[in-house]
Design a protein around this motif. Structure first.
Motif, short mmCIF file in Angstrom:
data_model
loop_
_atom_site.label_atom_id
_atom_site.label_comp_id
_atom_site.label_asym_id
_atom_site.label_seq_id
_atom_site.Cartn_x
_atom_site.Cartn_y
_atom_site.Cartn_z
N GLY A 71 0.79 -1.22 0.00
CA GLY A 71 0.00 0.00 0.00
C GLY A 71 0.82 1.26 0.00
N LYS A 72 0.14 2.36 0.29
CA LYS A 72 0.75 3.69 0.30
C LYS A 72 0.14 4.50 1.43
N ILE A 73 0.88 5.53 1.86
CA ILE A 73 0.37 6.51 2.81
C ILE A 73 0.50 7.88 2.15
N PHE A 74 -0.59 8.64 2.18
CA PHE A 74 -0.62 9.99 1.62
C PHE A 74 -0.89 10.97 2.75
N LEU A 75 -0.18 12.10 2.73
CA LEU A 75 -0.36 13.15 3.73
C LEU A 75 -0.84 14.41 3.01
N LEU A 76 -2.01 14.93 3.41
CA LEU A 76 -2.60 16.09 2.76
C LEU A 76 -2.88 17.19 3.79
N PRO A 77 -2.53 18.43 3.47
CA PRO A 77 -2.83 19.52 4.41
C PRO A 77 -4.33 19.78 4.49
N VAL A 78 -4.80 20.10 5.70
CA VAL A 78 -6.21 20.41 5.95
C VAL A 78 -6.24 21.75 6.68
N GLY A 79 -7.03 22.68 6.17
CA GLY A 79 -7.09 24.02 6.75
C GLY A 79 -7.83 24.08 8.07
N ASP A 80 -8.90 23.34 8.23
CA ASP A 80 -9.69 23.39 9.46
C ASP A 80 -10.55 22.14 9.53
N VAL A 81 -11.08 21.88 10.70
CA VAL A 81 -11.98 20.75 10.95
C VAL A 81 -13.19 21.30 11.69
#
Length: 118
Positions: free
Chosen positions: A95-105
């Motif tokens: 598999g793979k791991i992806f890291l994505l920026p998130v502005g807010d939750v």
């Protein structure tokens, strides 16, 4: 890796046989909120050949699972390390791991924002 965003979405695609280990690894580091998707895809392994009633069929979209979690940026590395240990079999197609920026939750029910919403 230092995250430039306050929050990071971690997407981890892994083999279904590793689900219990991945869930346990997340629980062990107090990650309780997660989404698991059934997905299909392929990487370098490009699928495999199956035989059914004498016919040869190339299956190039293999079943996998994808975990998605959003975490504060300072928690990313411990989570990635835990996922690597839990999801790895050592075989092709792990598999793979992806890291994505998130502005807010934002929590829909209460309107809470940020870490309280996770």
């Amino acid at each position: 890796m230092e995250s430039s965003s306050a929050y990071t979405m971690i997407q981890c695609v892994f083999k279904g046989e590793r689900l219990f280990d991945v869930q346990k690894a997340m629980e062990d580091i107090d990650i309780v909120g997660m989404t698991i998707w059934e997905v299909k895809g392929h990487g370098r392994q490009m699928g495999h050949i199956e035989h059914y009633r004498g016919l040869e069929t190339k299956v190039n979209l293999l079943p996998k699972l994808m975990l998605e979690i959003v975490v504060p940026g300072d928690e990313v590395e411990i989570i990635v390390e835990s996922l690597l240990k839990a999801a790895r079999t050592g075989d092709i197609g792990d598999g793979k791991i992806f890291l994505l920026p998130v502005g807010d939750v934002i929590r829909v029910r209460t309107g809470e924002r940020g870490k309280q919403a996770i």
